[in-house]
Design an enzyme around this catalytic site. Structure first.
Site, PDB file in Angstrom:
ATOM      1  N   GLN A  17      -9.608  -4.196  -3.758  1.00 49.14           N
ATOM      2  CA  GLN A  17     -11.012  -3.888  -3.379  1.00 49.14           C
ATOM      3  C   GLN A  17     -12.016  -4.150  -4.654  1.00 49.14           C
ATOM      4  OE1 GLN A  17     -11.862  -2.289  -0.466  1.00 49.14           O
ATOM      5  NE2 GLN A  17     -13.916  -2.713  -1.053  1.00 49.14           N
ATOM      6  N   CYS A  58     -16.265   0.944  -0.056  1.00 45.25           N
ATOM      7  CA  CYS A  58     -15.127   0.102   0.227  1.00 45.25           C
ATOM      8  C   CYS A  58     -14.656   0.297   1.900  1.00 45.25           C
ATOM      9  CB  CYS A  58     -13.942   0.575  -0.636  1.00 45.25           C
ATOM     10  SG  CYS A  58     -13.545   2.346  -0.337  1.00 45.25           S
ATOM     11  N   ARG A  80       0.836  -1.145   0.111  1.00 46.90           N
ATOM     12  CA  ARG A  80      -0.104   0.029   0.151  1.00 46.90           C
ATOM     13  C   ARG A  80       0.861   1.327   0.018  1.00 46.90           C
ATOM     14  NH1 ARG A  80      -5.350   1.282   3.429  1.00 46.90           N
ATOM     15  NH2 ARG A  80      -6.217  -0.156   1.651  1.00 46.90           N
ATOM     16  N   ASP A 130     -17.234   6.516  -2.089  1.00 46.30           N
ATOM     17  CA  ASP A 130     -16.245   6.177  -1.370  1.00 46.30           C
ATOM     18  C   ASP A 130     -15.903   7.686  -0.748  1.00 46.30           C
ATOM     19  OD1 ASP A 130     -13.521   5.647  -0.571  1.00 46.30           O
ATOM     20  OD2 ASP A 130     -12.578   5.910  -2.344  1.00 46.30           O
ATOM     21  N   ARG A 165     -13.029  -9.100   0.842  1.00 52.01           N
ATOM     22  CA  ARG A 165     -11.514  -8.835   0.493  1.00 52.01           C
ATOM     23  C   ARG A 165     -10.540  -9.818   1.053  1.00 52.01           C
ATOM     24  NH1 ARG A 165      -9.769  -3.549   1.236  1.00 52.01           N
ATOM     25  NH2 ARG A 165      -8.061  -4.426   0.260  1.00 52.01           N
ATOM     26  N   HIS A 182      -7.279   0.902  -6.701  1.00 55.71           N
ATOM     27  CA  HIS A 182      -7.209  -0.192  -5.403  1.00 55.71           C
ATOM     28  C   HIS A 182      -7.834  -1.455  -6.140  1.00 55.71           C
ATOM     29  CE1 HIS A 182      -7.724  -1.511  -1.537  1.00 55.71           C
ATOM     30  NE2 HIS A 182      -8.372  -0.649  -0.981  1.00 55.71           N
TER      31      HIS A 182
HETATM   32  N1  NVA Z   1      -9.985   6.266  -1.575  1.00 55.69           N
HETATM   33  C1  NVA Z   1      -9.750   5.934  -0.251  1.00 55.69           C
HETATM   34  C2  NVA Z   1      -9.937   4.512  -0.223  1.00 55.69           C
HETATM   35  C3  NVA Z   1      -9.750   3.985   1.031  1.00 55.69           C
HETATM   36  C4  NVA Z   1      -9.952   2.594   1.237  1.00 55.69           C
HETATM   37  C5  NVA Z   1      -8.482   6.525   0.031  1.00 55.69           C
HETATM   38  O1  NVA Z   1      -7.446   6.276  -0.877  1.00 55.69           O
HETATM   39  O2  NVA Z   1      -8.103   6.947   1.020  1.00 55.69           O
HETATM   40  N1   CP Z   2     -11.090  -0.517   1.936  1.00 58.80           N
HETATM   41  C1   CP Z   2     -10.025  -0.670   2.474  1.00 58.80           C
HETATM   42  O1   CP Z   2      -9.114  -0.757   1.963  1.00 58.80           O
HETATM   43  O2   CP Z   2      -9.998  -0.430   3.884  1.00 58.80           O
HETATM   44  P1   CP Z   2      -8.580  -0.133   4.516  1.00 58.80           P
HETATM   45  O3   CP Z   2      -8.058   1.205   4.119  1.00 58.80           O
HETATM   46  O4   CP Z   2      -9.238  -0.126   6.101  1.00 58.80           O
HETATM   47  O5   CP Z   2      -7.533  -1.248   4.444  1.00 58.80           O
END
Ligand code: NVA
Ligand code: CP
Length: 302
Positions: A131, A259, A101, A219, A287, A128
């Site tokens: 997801q 998500c 990540r 989201d 997931r 993502h």
């Molecule tokens: N768009 C959000 C998704 C979180 C799972 C982010 O990048 O923070």
């Molecule tokens: N949806 C998702 O990726 O959640 P987290 O940021 O908690 O991993």
């Protein structure tokens, strides 16, 4: 050839189907698949916060018979001089796959270019894809399939989830509609690529966008790293909230996805999130199954 999942279109439609079929089989027999027994190890690196991704990968790798190695970037040398290329070379000697990540997609591409094991995007600024595998698994469960369905994503159409919905959605045979405020338009290159693969519409009016939708997704309006960008990430987004009056425009049995984490009262109301059309808890659970299937598939095809 070492296979990676850096963005959703790294899987062809047939490959995406294979992963999702495997995910369904793994969900039906949660402890029956042990492709990482030996055990093989998987590094899971976080340069941003997480709840779902961290726990689902750690539990999933263990359930596959493997050893998860969770790495918080703050306690490693990322960002204080060690290059991602060198880190990739080192980690490839220890583990069988690397899940990351991170921030810019270029960081992930550099890591993958120097890794000799599969690299998986566990969220970047751009995409993502893990997801989306979970989301597609959820749509298959609720609607019996994805082919020919209409998926509408509301809110920040310039973010990682919008890009992933556009790509993974058309790869799954869905018509994708993106709807968000001016100033937060979809990435032009991603949109062009998604349109090469299928139908993606950009519709400004949210009520028009959700018309006849089979799936309605949203989201957060402020993604990780955007907290201090100086943009008003509330007022222009308000018309795109998933609430009862907007959702009546969709099909009566439309499935609602988020998500998570959700900002209840902003992008989605409590009533919808906790209501009968919401599939968000199944989506979060999936997931686990989708990522187990993805890791097994990547290792088998690398
Ligand atoms: N768009 C959000 C998704 C979180 C799972 C982010 O990048 O923070
Ligand atoms: N949806 C998702 O990726 O959640 P987290 O940021 O908690 O991993």
């Amino acid at each position: 050839m070492t296979r990676h999942l850096l963005r959703d279109d790294d899987l062809t439609p047939a490959e995406q189907r294979e992963v999702l079929d495997l995910a369904a089989a793994m969900k039906a027999d949660r402890h029956g698949f042990k492709p990482l027994a030996g055990p093989r190890s998987v590094a899971v690196i976080f340069e941003k916060q997480s709840l779902r991704t961290r726990v689902s990968f750690e539990v999933g790798i263990a359930e596959l018979g493997g050893t998860p190695v969770i790495i918080d970037a703050l306690t490693t040398h990322f960002g204080r001089g060690e290059t991602l290329a060198d880190a990739a070379r080192v980690l490839s000697r220890y583990v069988d796959a690397i899940v990351v990540r991170s921030h810019e997609d270029e960081r992930l591409r550099e890591l993958a270019a120097h890794a000799t094991v599969p690299v998986v995007n566990a969220l970047t600024d751009g995409f993502h894809p893990c997801q989306l595998l979970a989301d597609l698994q959820t749509v298959r469960e609720r609607l019996g399939g994805t082919e020919g369905r209409t998926l509408v994503y509301l809110g920040d159409t310039a973010n990682n989830m919008a890009n992933s919905y556009a790509l993974a959605g058309v790869i799954a045979g869905m018509r994708v509609r993106l709807s968000g405020p001016a100033g937060f338009e979809p990435d032009a290159a991603v949109l062009a690529e998604a349109r090469r693969l299928g139908v993606v519409e950009v519709v400004g009016d949210p009520a028009e966008a959700v018309k006849d939708a089979d799936v309605v997704a949203t989201d957060t309006w402020t993604s990780m790293g955007q907290e201090g960008d100086g943009l008003d990430r509330v007022t222009p987004f308000r018309p795109y909230q998933i609430n009862r009056s907007l959702l009546v425009n969709a099909k009566p049995d439309a499935v609602v996805l988020h998500c998570l984490p959700a900002h209840r009262g902003d992008e989605i109301t409590d009533e919808i999130m906790d209501g009968p059309q919401s599939a968000v808890w199944d989506e979060a659970e999936n997931r686990l199954h989708a990522q187990k299937a993805l890791l097994a598939w990547l290792l088998e095809h690398s």
